[in-house]
Every structure is written in structure tokens, then in C-alpha cells.
Design a protein around this motif. Structure first.
Motif, mmCIF file in Angstrom:
data_model
loop_
_atom_site.group_PDB
_atom_site.id
_atom_site.type_symbol
_atom_site.label_atom_id
_atom_site.label_comp_id
_atom_site.label_asym_id
_atom_site.label_seq_id
_atom_site.Cartn_x
_atom_site.Cartn_y
_atom_site.Cartn_z
ATOM 1 N N ARG A 38 135.993 77.828 58.924
ATOM 2 C CA ARG A 38 137.423 78.067 59.112
ATOM 3 C C ARG A 38 137.896 77.812 60.554
ATOM 4 O O ARG A 38 139.087 77.639 60.790
ATOM 5 C CB ARG A 38 137.771 79.483 58.663
ATOM 6 C CG ARG A 38 137.657 79.662 57.148
ATOM 7 C CD ARG A 38 137.938 81.084 56.735
ATOM 8 N NE ARG A 38 139.317 81.462 56.970
ATOM 9 C CZ ARG A 38 140.307 81.329 56.077
ATOM 10 N NH1 ARG A 38 140.068 80.801 54.885
ATOM 11 N NH2 ARG A 38 141.527 81.741 56.370
ATOM 12 N N PRO A 77 141.346 84.702 53.520
ATOM 13 C CA PRO A 77 140.090 84.956 54.231
ATOM 14 C C PRO A 77 139.221 86.034 53.596
ATOM 15 O O PRO A 77 138.187 86.390 54.153
ATOM 16 C CB PRO A 77 140.590 85.434 55.589
ATOM 17 C CG PRO A 77 141.817 86.220 55.257
ATOM 18 C CD PRO A 77 142.444 85.534 54.053
ATOM 19 N N ASP A 85 140.544 79.354 62.898
ATOM 20 C CA ASP A 85 140.437 80.772 62.544
ATOM 21 C C ASP A 85 139.270 81.408 63.286
ATOM 22 O O ASP A 85 138.139 81.453 62.803
ATOM 23 C CB ASP A 85 140.250 80.875 61.026
ATOM 24 C CG ASP A 85 140.379 82.301 60.522
ATOM 25 O OD1 ASP A 85 140.571 83.217 61.344
ATOM 26 O OD2 ASP A 85 140.297 82.503 59.287
#
Length: 266
Positions: free
Chosen positions: A17, A94, A23
Motif C-alpha cells: 500500500r 485497509p 499509505d
């Protein structure tokens, strides 16, 4: 070479990610004689960022041990530590990402900081504005496109660094440094509660000044505030503190506060 989850390698899964969405979070630390300067502040920064981003990273002792071991073989270098949320989940969701990834790399220390300390730096004014987002402000997350654009513009200018404003026209920081200025006995620095980064050296300087009985005022101000300053300086974990000789069109000759703080920041 990178140290990824304790193993020396150079590859991440394409669905990590950090690649897909930026992320994650990071910190950049200075290594001096095999030790990481202000290690506790860097760990605290990563912990705060993971908490704010809801990244379920728990291996803090392992991370600190690895950081210390990587630094031990270095004389003077830069250590970058990234925590990615890892792989998993669908799209932006997530919730299935339970295995964050820790990534470390070491690079050469920039040579030009020594020259900057002697000569001071000039600051321009970036035309790239920072977006206002209190949810991400202060932390060093992996979404750095604003800084990429700011740096690309700076490369075309005849300045060392540049002052960056938010979308309301208030000063935030520089491209890769925090900003302070002194007017008489008063010391000022921009708020970073709506955008920008609360740097480790910024935190250290504010704490040191407070211990010395000096008041540091965080304010929202336009660049006009620098017209009345007696001196200014910029800081980050690597510099760690550099005097400003000119900000936009205003020149400074005083280094009073800089000279006091410089030994405390090494």
C-alpha cells in the motif's frame, strides 16, 4: 541496499500500500559516530504517525534495535525509516492489512549543509501551496507530492530553500525544513496543525527554548511577518539548524539566537 523486515533486499510486492496509495509514514535521522541523534524523537514521531493513520504496527523494540544496529557501522550518514501498512485489502479499504512492513536505508550525508552553516541561506517564496488537512498535518506521511512539486520549482530558482504557504496564504514551513524567526526577544514559528510537518528538530528547539525560559509563539502569519524579524533560521533532523541571510527580499545579519541554539542541536 534496503533492510526490509529485517532482511537485506530491494523488492516490495507490487500491491504494497505504500506503492499503491502512499499509505505509510517515515522519518529521516542523522547518524553521527555510529549513533542516531535524537533517536527517541524519531521513534515517537513514527508512533504518532502510525496512531494517526491507524497502522497496526507493534514491533517497536525490533525496529529500534534494527535502527541502532544499522547505524553502528556508519560514521556520518542518513538513515531513512519507512513503515508501510503492507499488502492486503481491496481498494482503499485497509481493514485486512494486519502486517505492516518496516523498511530502512542508509545514504551519504549531504555535503552542502556545512557550507550553508557558514554562509547562511536564501529563501524564496514557492508558488506551490499546501492543502489544509488537519487529519494529516504534523506527521510525516508518505504522500509527498506537494514537496516534489515545491522542490521541482526550487531547482529552477536561485535560492537554497523556499517558504511554503498553505491555501489560505499563511506560512507553513520550507520545502524540507521548519522555519523560525526572532523579533526582539520573541521567537516565532508557523503552526503546523493544518498542514506541514512537526519536525523532530522543531520539537527539540521548542523544548530547549522553553527550558531556557524563552517563549516560542506558534502563529499563523503571512510572509510580511518576516519583514520585522531580527533574524531567521531553518531546521530539520539533518541540517540540523541553518541561519537565514535573506528571506524573499529581507536581509538578516544577526545570528544571536542561532549561535545560542546551534551547539544544543548537534
Amino acid at each position: 541496499m534496503f533492510l526490509i523486515n529485517g532482511a537485506y533486499q530491494t523488492h516490495l510486492p507490487a500491491n504494497d500500500r505504500s506503492i499503491q496509495f502512499g499509505d505509510g509514514c517515515f522519518t529521516t535521522a542523522r547518524i553521527v559516530a555510529g549513533e542516531i541523534r535524537f533517536l527517541s524523537l524519531h521513534i515517537a514521531r513514527l508512533q504518532q504517525a502510525c496512531q494517526r493513520l491507524f497502522i497496526p504496527f507493534t514491533q517497536w523494540q525490533t525496529l529500534e534495535t534494527e535502527m541502532t544496529e544499522v547505524a553502528r557501522s556508519q560514521d556520518y550518514a542518513v538513515l531513512k525509516v519507512i513503515i508501510s501498512r503492507g499488502s492486503g485489502g481491496r481498494g482503499y479499504n485497509p481493514t485486512q492489512c494486519d502486517n505492516p512492513v518496516r523498511i530502512m536505508s542508509v545514504s551519504r550525508f549531504p555535503d552542502f549543509y556545512a557550507e550553508w552553516k557558514n554562509t547562511g541561506v536564501t529563501l524564496g517564496l514557492s508558488s506551490v501551496r499546501m492543502g489544509i488537512n488537519p487529519s494529516l498535518a504534523g506527521i510525516k506521511h508518505l504522500n509527498r507530492l506537494e514537496q516534489v512539486l515545491i522542490r521541482a520549482e526550487l531547482e529552477q530558482a536561485n535560492q537554497h530553500e523556499t517558504i511554503v504557504l498553505d491555501s489560505d496564504g499563511m506560512m507553513v514551513e520550507c520545502c524540507a525544513a521548519n522555519l523560525f524567526w526572532r523579533e526582539g526577544e520573541a521567537v516565532y514559528t508557523p503552526y503546523v496543525d493544518r498542514s506541514g510537518v512537526n519536525g523532530t528538530m522543531r520539537q527539540h528547539i521548542m523544548a530547549e527554548l522553553t527550558r531556557q525560559g524563552r517563549v516560542v509563539r506558534q502563529i499563523r502569519a503571512t510572509p510580511d511577518a518576516l519583514l520585522h524579524a531580527d533574524e531567521a533560521f531553518i531546521c530539520n533532523a539533518l541540517m540540523p539548524i541553518i541561519p537565514v541571510r535573506q528571506a524573499i527580499a529581507t536581509r538578516y545579519t544577526s545570528r544571536e539566537l542561532y549561535s545560542f541554539l546551534a551547539p544544543l542541536c548537534e
